[in-house]
Design a protein around this motif. Structure first.
Motif, PDB file in Angstrom:
ATOM      1  N   LEU A 130       0.803  -1.215   0.000  1.00 27.70           N
ATOM      2  CA  LEU A 130       0.000   0.000   0.000  1.00 27.70           C
ATOM      3  C   LEU A 130       0.839   1.269   0.000  1.00 27.70           C
ATOM      4  CD1 LEU A 130      -2.808  -0.903   2.580  1.00 27.70           C
ATOM      5  CD2 LEU A 130      -2.995  -0.853   0.084  1.00 27.70           C
ATOM      6  N   ALA A 131       2.087   1.189   0.501  1.00 29.25           N
ATOM      7  CA  ALA A 131       2.894   2.399   0.619  1.00 29.25           C
ATOM      8  C   ALA A 131       4.382   2.055   0.643  1.00 29.25           C
ATOM      9  CB  ALA A 131       2.524   3.166   1.888  1.00 29.25           C
ATOM     10  N   HIS A 132       5.167   3.002   0.126  1.00 28.41           N
ATOM     11  CA  HIS A 132       6.629   2.943   0.215  1.00 28.41           C
ATOM     12  C   HIS A 132       7.102   4.319   0.652  1.00 28.41           C
ATOM     13  CE1 HIS A 132      10.787   1.850  -0.686  1.00 28.41           C
ATOM     14  NE2 HIS A 132      10.902   3.065  -1.195  1.00 28.41           N
ATOM     15  N   CYS A 133       7.922   4.384   1.703  1.00 31.04           N
ATOM     16  CA  CYS A 133       8.353   5.659   2.264  1.00 31.04           C
ATOM     17  C   CYS A 133       9.867   5.801   2.223  1.00 31.04           C
ATOM     18  CB  CYS A 133       7.893   5.785   3.716  1.00 31.04           C
ATOM     19  SG  CYS A 133       6.107   5.789   3.926  1.00 31.04           S
ATOM     20  N   VAL A 134      10.319   7.012   1.958  1.00 28.29           N
ATOM     21  CA  VAL A 134      11.733   7.341   2.047  1.00 28.29           C
ATOM     22  C   VAL A 134      11.975   7.955   3.421  1.00 28.29           C
ATOM     23  CG1 VAL A 134      13.647   8.643   1.063  1.00 28.29           C
ATOM     24  CG2 VAL A 134      11.864   7.710  -0.434  1.00 28.29           C
ATOM     25  N   LEU A 135      12.891   7.370   4.176  1.00 26.89           N
ATOM     26  CA  LEU A 135      13.235   7.840   5.512  1.00 26.89           C
ATOM     27  C   LEU A 135      14.626   8.450   5.510  1.00 26.89           C
ATOM     28  CD1 LEU A 135      12.024   4.735   7.586  1.00 26.89           C
ATOM     29  CD2 LEU A 135      10.682   6.709   6.823  1.00 26.89           C
ATOM     30  N   LEU A 166       8.721  12.083   1.046  1.00 31.52           N
ATOM     31  CA  LEU A 166       8.760  11.442  -0.264  1.00 31.52           C
ATOM     32  C   LEU A 166       8.226  10.022  -0.104  1.00 31.52           C
ATOM     33  CD1 LEU A 166      11.206  13.591  -0.223  1.00 31.52           C
ATOM     34  CD2 LEU A 166      12.011  12.357  -2.234  1.00 31.52           C
ATOM     35  N   SER A 167       7.315   9.646  -0.976  1.00 31.79           N
ATOM     36  CA  SER A 167       6.712   8.318  -0.862  1.00 31.79           C
ATOM     37  C   SER A 167       6.106   7.896  -2.189  1.00 31.79           C
ATOM     38  CB  SER A 167       5.632   8.312   0.230  1.00 31.79           C
ATOM     39  OG  SER A 167       4.601   9.233  -0.087  1.00 31.79           O
ATOM     40  N   VAL A 168       5.721   6.636  -2.236  1.00 29.20           N
ATOM     41  CA  VAL A 168       4.865   6.120  -3.299  1.00 29.20           C
ATOM     42  C   VAL A 168       3.669   5.471  -2.614  1.00 29.20           C
ATOM     43  CG1 VAL A 168       4.635   4.558  -5.268  1.00 29.20           C
ATOM     44  CG2 VAL A 168       6.818   5.708  -4.839  1.00 29.20           C
ATOM     45  N   LEU A 169       2.473   5.812  -3.065  1.00 29.18           N
ATOM     46  CA  LEU A 169       1.253   5.334  -2.426  1.00 29.18           C
ATOM     47  C   LEU A 169       0.346   4.661  -3.443  1.00 29.18           C
ATOM     48  CD1 LEU A 169       0.410   8.524  -0.325  1.00 29.18           C
ATOM     49  CD2 LEU A 169       1.894   6.613   0.320  1.00 29.18           C
ATOM     50  N   HIS A 170      -0.377   3.664  -2.978  1.00 25.32           N
ATOM     51  CA  HIS A 170      -1.415   3.046  -3.808  1.00 25.32           C
ATOM     52  C   HIS A 170      -2.757   3.655  -3.423  1.00 25.32           C
ATOM     53  CE1 HIS A 170      -4.012   0.118  -5.743  1.00 25.32           C
ATOM     54  NE2 HIS A 170      -2.948  -0.353  -6.373  1.00 25.32           N
ATOM     55  N   PRO A 171      -3.641   3.917  -4.386  1.00 25.05           N
ATOM     56  CA  PRO A 171      -4.947   4.505  -4.037  1.00 25.05           C
ATOM     57  C   PRO A 171      -5.715   3.712  -2.985  1.00 25.05           C
ATOM     58  CG  PRO A 171      -4.608   4.601  -6.407  1.00 25.05           C
ATOM     59  CD  PRO A 171      -3.467   3.789  -5.852  1.00 25.05           C
ATOM     60  N   LEU A 172      -5.512   2.383  -2.930  1.00 24.23           N
ATOM     61  CA  LEU A 172      -6.229   1.565  -1.961  1.00 24.23           C
ATOM     62  C   LEU A 172      -5.874   1.913  -0.517  1.00 24.23           C
ATOM     63  CD1 LEU A 172      -6.085  -1.967  -3.655  1.00 24.23           C
ATOM     64  CD2 LEU A 172      -8.054  -0.420  -3.492  1.00 24.23           C
ATOM     65  N   LEU A 173      -4.749   2.615  -0.305  1.00 23.63           N
ATOM     66  CA  LEU A 173      -4.380   3.035   1.038  1.00 23.63           C
ATOM     67  C   LEU A 173      -5.476   3.880   1.676  1.00 23.63           C
ATOM     68  CD1 LEU A 173      -2.111   3.346   3.254  1.00 23.63           C
ATOM     69  CD2 LEU A 173      -1.415   5.424   2.025  1.00 23.63           C
ATOM     70  N   PHE A 174      -6.242   4.587   0.864  1.00 28.31           N
ATOM     71  CA  PHE A 174      -7.229   5.540   1.370  1.00 28.31           C
ATOM     72  C   PHE A 174      -8.622   4.931   1.506  1.00 28.31           C
ATOM     73  CE2 PHE A 174      -3.761   7.746  -0.557  1.00 28.31           C
ATOM     74  CZ  PHE A 174      -3.524   8.819   0.278  1.00 28.31           C
ATOM     75  N   ASP A 175      -8.785   3.672   1.139  1.00 28.52           N
ATOM     76  CA  ASP A 175     -10.123   3.081   1.115  1.00 28.52           C
ATOM     77  C   ASP A 175     -10.739   2.909   2.500  1.00 28.52           C
ATOM     78  OD1 ASP A 175     -10.171   3.001  -1.596  1.00 28.52           O
ATOM     79  OD2 ASP A 175     -10.294   0.817  -1.779  1.00 28.52           O
TER      80      ASP A 175
END
Length: 236
Positions: A130-135, A166-175
């Motif tokens: 659902l998500a990828h985050c830069v730390l 900075l991240s990459v998110l999938h729309p399903l994260l918000f469902d």
């Protein structure tokens, strides 16, 4: 590929500079923070970039209209005076971002992180993520941290490192969010981490959350360095 740049913040800690100029249009090394971000995303291959705007949003619209042709399609998600915060702002813009994972970048971040790494995450996105985050290592203003990352690249909620914006998110994260339209992104990321559906990477290069006058001065000091020289823009 698509990306969203969060540009709706008031920037109150930078007042009075931001009383008449939105924070994304503050210049660092002769180029605005927003333009730096747009060019970095374009160079990485992003073809549509969504900007959410609120405070002094018309100035950001004008800056986008003045950009030379030949770059990414830049689309505005206007929040008016709602100020939906990070999570709410992204949710409002989902129809402009499509059904695939998309990159998200805070407009007030100055960094030498290669945005192509976000594009690479999109290209090899696992079906359950659902998500990828830069730390990044904790800066002085966030010494307590936000998240952590294990050797296998999984995101965890232990506050050892700072979320870079900075991240990459999938729309399903918000469902599954049911707490209204105005909300931050962090609770959704924490939920995905608890479910084992979020990944992370750690960036040890330059990163500056330009949220105060002191950090703005620091950004302007380093902006002329080789790493942070002007990224090429459309038509260059």
């Amino acid at each position: 590929m698509r990306a969203m740049v969060l540009a709706a913040g008031r920037g109150s800690r930078l007042a009075p500079l931001t009383d008449e100029c939105p924070k994304p249009l503050l210049e660092v090394g002769g180029i605005t923070l927003l333009e730096r971000t747009l060019r970095s995303l374009e160079t990485a291959g992003f073809e549509r970039i969504v900007l959410n705007v609120s405070w002094l949003g018309e100035q950001i619209r004008s800056a986008v209209r003045a950009r030379p042709a030949g770059g990414a399609e830049v689309v505005i998600s206007d929040e008016g005076e709602l100020r939906l915060e990070t999570g709410g702002g992204i949710y409002r813009a989902l129809s402009l971002l499509g059904r695939r994972p998309f990159a998200v970048v805070n407009s007030d971040v100055l960094t030498d992180f290669p945005m192509a790494r976000l594009a690479d995450q999109i290209e090899r996105w696992p079906a359950t993520r659902l998500a990828h985050c830069v730390l990044v290592p904790n800066p002085p203003h966030n010494a307590g941290g936000d998240f952590s990352c294990d050797p296998d690249g999984h995101l965890h909620n232990e506050p050892r490192l700072t979320f870079s914006g900075l991240s990459v998110l999938h729309p399903l994260l918000f469902d599954s969010w049911v707490h209204g339209n105005v909300y931050p992104l962090a609770p959704l990321l924490r939920g995905a981490a608890d479910e084992g559906r979020a990944s992370a990477e750690v960036w040890h290069g330059y990163w500056n959350d330009v949220g105060t006058r002191k950090r703005l001065m620091e950004a302007r000091r380093v902006a002329g360095s080789t790493q942070l020289a002007h990224p090429a823009g459309p038509g260059d």
